[in-house]
Design an enzyme around this catalytic site. Structure first.
Site, PDB file in Angstrom:
ATOM      1  N   LYS B  87      26.404  23.017  -0.888  1.00 42.04           N
ATOM      2  CA  LYS B  87      25.535  22.400   0.123  1.00 42.04           C
ATOM      3  C   LYS B  87      25.887  22.842   1.543  1.00 42.04           C
ATOM      4  O   LYS B  87      25.016  22.930   2.400  1.00 42.04           O
ATOM      5  CB  LYS B  87      25.620  20.878   0.017  1.00 42.04           C
ATOM      6  CG  LYS B  87      25.150  20.323  -1.322  1.00 42.04           C
ATOM      7  CD  LYS B  87      23.639  20.317  -1.441  1.00 42.04           C
ATOM      8  CE  LYS B  87      23.172  19.798  -2.799  1.00 42.04           C
ATOM      9  NZ  LYS B  87      21.729  19.944  -2.988  1.00 42.04           N
ATOM     10  N   GLU B 109      18.928  13.457   3.890  1.00 45.03           N
ATOM     11  CA  GLU B 109      18.951  12.578   2.728  1.00 45.03           C
ATOM     12  C   GLU B 109      20.113  13.032   1.858  1.00 45.03           C
ATOM     13  O   GLU B 109      20.573  14.167   1.980  1.00 45.03           O
ATOM     14  CB  GLU B 109      17.649  12.717   1.939  1.00 45.03           C
ATOM     15  CG  GLU B 109      17.584  13.905   0.956  1.00 45.03           C
ATOM     16  CD  GLU B 109      17.618  15.280   1.604  1.00 45.03           C
ATOM     17  OE1 GLU B 109      17.366  15.369   2.827  1.00 45.03           O
ATOM     18  OE2 GLU B 109      17.903  16.268   0.903  1.00 45.03           O
ATOM     19  N   SER B 377      28.453  25.024  -8.828  1.00 50.62           N
ATOM     20  CA  SER B 377      27.948  24.603  -7.516  1.00 50.62           C
ATOM     21  C   SER B 377      28.862  23.641  -6.775  1.00 50.62           C
ATOM     22  O   SER B 377      28.801  23.553  -5.549  1.00 50.62           O
ATOM     23  CB  SER B 377      26.558  23.983  -7.666  1.00 50.62           C
ATOM     24  OG  SER B 377      26.595  22.928  -8.612  1.00 50.62           O
TER      25      SER B 377
HETATM   26  C1  LIG Z   1      27.468  20.046  -6.769  1.00 55.34           C
HETATM   27  C2  LIG Z   1      25.993  19.981  -6.801  1.00 55.34           C
HETATM   28  N1  LIG Z   1      25.308  20.857  -7.549  1.00 55.34           N
HETATM   29  C3  LIG Z   1      23.968  20.838  -7.625  1.00 55.34           C
HETATM   30  C4  LIG Z   1      23.228  19.907  -6.945  1.00 55.34           C
HETATM   31  C5  LIG Z   1      21.738  19.918  -7.118  1.00 55.34           C
HETATM   32  O1  LIG Z   1      21.030  20.394  -6.026  1.00 55.34           O
HETATM   33  P1  LIG Z   1      20.317  21.815  -6.054  1.00 55.34           P
HETATM   34  O2  LIG Z   1      19.499  21.871  -7.294  1.00 55.34           O
HETATM   35  O3  LIG Z   1      19.521  21.813  -4.824  1.00 55.34           O
HETATM   36  O4  LIG Z   1      21.364  22.847  -6.054  1.00 55.34           O
HETATM   37  C6  LIG Z   1      23.882  18.976  -6.131  1.00 55.34           C
HETATM   38  C7  LIG Z   1      23.113  17.976  -5.354  1.00 55.34           C
HETATM   39  O5  LIG Z   1      23.602  17.076  -4.764  1.00 55.34           O
HETATM   40  C8  LIG Z   1      25.301  19.019  -6.056  1.00 55.34           C
HETATM   41  O6  LIG Z   1      25.984  18.142  -5.310  1.00 55.34           O
END
Ligand SMILES: Cc1ncc(COP(=O)(O)O)c(C=O)c1O
Lengths: 257, 399
Positions: B87, B109, B377
């Site tokens: 993020k 948000e 992520s």
């Molecule tokens: C670690 C992590 N991965 C994935 C996501 C999902 O978001 P996005 O699909 O935009 O990557 C989030 C959302 O809060 C997150 O904190």
């Protein structure tokens, strides 16, 4: 366009009688289905010029807490757009007021725009207000509604530039909705001062009447705009009144004087 | 690929916002065209990503799971970024943009709290006022992140309307933006919302895939992986991972959505796999909705995936057949979580565990001995409460 829109006609008739047109808003099915239709008929009989029926949506980004809460309640009761249209169809020809459906894109889109336009026209609807459909996204829908003589009411506000006012004004039918605050629906004690100047700009841009909405709750407040706006839209304050058991007719009467 | 001038990827995208929001949306569109490509902006962004975020993030080959599966599992380690998730890539970019647009205040948000923490962090770094909207349900299940945001100087507002989760927090943030547009930038957390957000957020996240492509090639004689895999909530880590690979047609792009508990009729977040076309929160895309067009509640064990919409570019890549979208149950995501902890010594976020878990369950769908890059992520520290509850219910230690 040949014949003048029914909505324009109703507002002009009120103006000719020396007053601003009165446009009440109630979400369909509020406070319950039976009371909604009773209030709808009572408002029509009392002389409301245009009645706005709110089409409930789960995520109303342009609405404040009062309307949002009312909408959540009616959604729990399971109301649908089809039901609104069916209810209007049984009353078609008996309603004096102009009738507008106000709702967000998605429920209309799922119903199907062509089918919506056919069914709404047959049920005696005259126009639509769709707050999450700005000019850029509205071309196709305007065409479909226009082909059945239905108006797509443009919404403009304090931050709408002269260029964007002109875009909306070009080909506008029915009336224009001027949003009085940079915010969501909800009655307010005071409205921003710049409203007078901005409203005058909008009134100059549009050849159709201009209605003032968002934040209007009291007759004295509405009266300040006599001569500046052609109509007032009364939403949250009315919703609150009706929700607390009051009659819509009694609430509207001082506005209709 | 870039969207049309009005923000469409094929039939998906657009700008379905109230007219009152069009001026700030158009102002942002101009800023994206003029400020973002400028040398000054790019230099500052690059320096912040390197020195503050800690980029490039590692590309790591999991030795143990690779052996177990008979293929090479690579992780793009976004969990190692400052604040512990991808993020921050987006927030640093949007915070710089906020400052260069001359706005002193940034709102966001958040679902899991990761985007809120990243926004609060970037705001603190650049001296911006920060307000974060968070569904009351999420405030409760991610209490630790609420305290982190507060430590960073942000005001956290618990949103009590609707389902009290991410979508409701976005509604309230949009309302704040309408009211305070002159002073405020809305730092949206994923590739969702009205144009130009899906493109803007993707471009800030595209560093993930760009680095992964180069790192992989450097260690594999210039080659490409067979597949890249990422979890999809709104879709920002996945879009960031996919973007550089889209033109390389031999690389399979696989997005993993959250299927919830998997019981018949359960709430889930598998928008691309099970949703239908609609308009929601500013954009025409696939949604979880009723036949009447009311938005359905979503659910996932991973709070960051708990969203009933999805970025329009994913809907486009799916319809064009360029990317594939699959979904995984909560318990299989937990299997991914525990396996990565035990076998590799990495505690992943429950969101990222969906991508890991899908690979663990489906090695047969990938070439034997091939190479798969998973976007890890985020890290899982924030999920300790949820995982402990699961363990307590199971009366075990996880396996
Ligand atoms: C670690 C992590 N991965 C994935 C996501 C999902 O978001 P996005 O699909 O935009 O990557 C989030 C959302 O809060 C997150 O904190």
């Amino acid at each position: 366009m040949g014949r003048e829109s029914r909505l324009t006609e109703r507002i002009k008739a009120a103006n000719a009688a020396g007053r601003m047109a009165v446009v009440p808003y109630l979400p369909f099915g509020y406070p319950d289905r039976a009371r909604f239709w009773a209030e709808f008929e009572a408002m029509d009989a009392a002389g409301a010029d245009v009645i706005e029926i709110g089409v409930p949506f789960s995520d109303p980004v342009a609405d404040g807490p009062v309307i949002e809460e009312a909408v959540n309640k009616v959604l729990e009761d399971g109301v649908t757009l089809a039901e609104i249209i069916a209810g209007l169809r049984t009353r078609a020809g008996t309603v004096r007021a102009g009738v507008v459906l106000m709702g967000y894109v998605n429920p209309f889109m799922q119903y199907g725009w062509e089918r919506l336009a056919d069914d709404a026209a047959a049920a005696g609807v005259h126009g639509f207000i769709i707050p999450d459909m700005p000019f850029e996204e509205s071309g196709e829908v305007r065409g479909i509604l226009g082909a059945r003589g239905l108006d797509l009411i443009p919404l403009v506000g304090l931050n709408t530039s002269p260029e964007r006012l002109a875009m909306y004004a070009d080909g506008a039918t029915g009336f224009a909705y001027f949003v009085s605050v940079l915010g969501t629906t909800g009655a307010r004690e005071s409205l921003p001062e710049e409203i007078f100047e901005r409203l005058a700009l909008a009134r100059k841009a549009f050849s159709v009447p201009v209605a003032l909405g968002f934040g209007i709750g009291a007759p004295e407040q509405a009266r300040r705009f006599l001569g500046l706006a052609d109509a007032v839209i009364i939403g949250s304050a009315l919703v609150k009144h009706v929700g607390a058991g009051g009659s819509a007719k009694a609430f509207l009467e001082p506005f209709l004087k | 690929m870039n969207p049309t001038e009005s923000g469409y990827f094929g039939e998906f995208g657009g700008r379905y916002v109230p007219e009152l929001l069009m001026p700030p949306v158009l102002e942002l569109t101009r800023a994206v065209q003029e400020i973002v490509p400028s040398e000054g902006f790019q230099a500052e962004l690059k320096a912040a990503l390197r020195d503050y975020v800690g980029r490039p993030s590692a590309l790591y080959r999991c030795p143990n799971i690779s052996k177990d599966l008979g293929l090479n599992l690579w992780l793009k380690r976004e969990d190692l970024n400052h604040t512990g998730a991808h993020k921050i890539n987006n927030c640093i970019g949007q915070a710089l943009l906020t400052r260069m647009m001359g706005k002193p205040r940034m709102i966001a948000e958040t679902g899991a709290g990761q985007h809120g923490v990243a926004t609060a962090t970037a705001a603190a770094m650049l001296g911006l006022e920060c307000v974060v909207y968070m569904g009351a349900v999420d405030v409760e299940r991610q209490a630790h992140n609420v305290r982190r945001m507060q430590l960073l100087g942000a005001t956290v507002v618990a949103v009590q309307s609707g389902t009290k989760t991410l979508k409701d927090a976005i509604n309230v943030a949009l309302k704040d933006w309408i009211a305070n547009q002159r002073t405020t930038h809305y730092c949206i957390g994923s590739v969702v919302g009205p144009h130009p957000f899906p493109q803007l957020v993707r471009d800030f996240q595209a560093v993930i895939g760009q680095e992964a492509l180069e790192q992989f090639a450097a260690r594999n004689m210039g080659g490409l992986p067979d597949a890249v895999v990422a979890c999809v909530g709104g879709g920002s880590n996945a879009m960031g991972m996919f973007h550089a690979f889209v033109p390389h047609e031999s690389v399979r792009l696989i997005g993993v959505e959250a299927a919830g508990s998997g019981e018949p009729g359960c709430w889930h977040s598998a928008t691309l796999t099970k949703g239908t076309l609609g308009v929601f929160q500013g954009v025409r895309t696939k949604l979880l909705q009723t036949a009447d067009g009311q938005i359905d509640p979503s659910h996932s064990i991973a709070p960051g995936l708990d969203y009933p919409g999805v970025g329009p570019e994913h809907a486009f890549l799916q319809s064009a057949g360029r990317a594939e979208y699959v979904c995984l149950n909560d318990d299989r995501a937990l299997n991914g979580f525990f396996t990565l902890c035990r076998r590799e010594g990495i505690i992943p976020a429950l969101e990222s565990s969906h991508a890991v878990g899908w690979v663990l369950d489906n090695p047969g769908l990938l070439p034997k001995g091939g190479h798969v890059v998973v976007c890890l992520s985020g890290r899982g520290d924030k999920d300790m409460g949820i995982v402990e509850d699961v363990l307590a219910r199971q009366g075990g230690e996880g396996k």
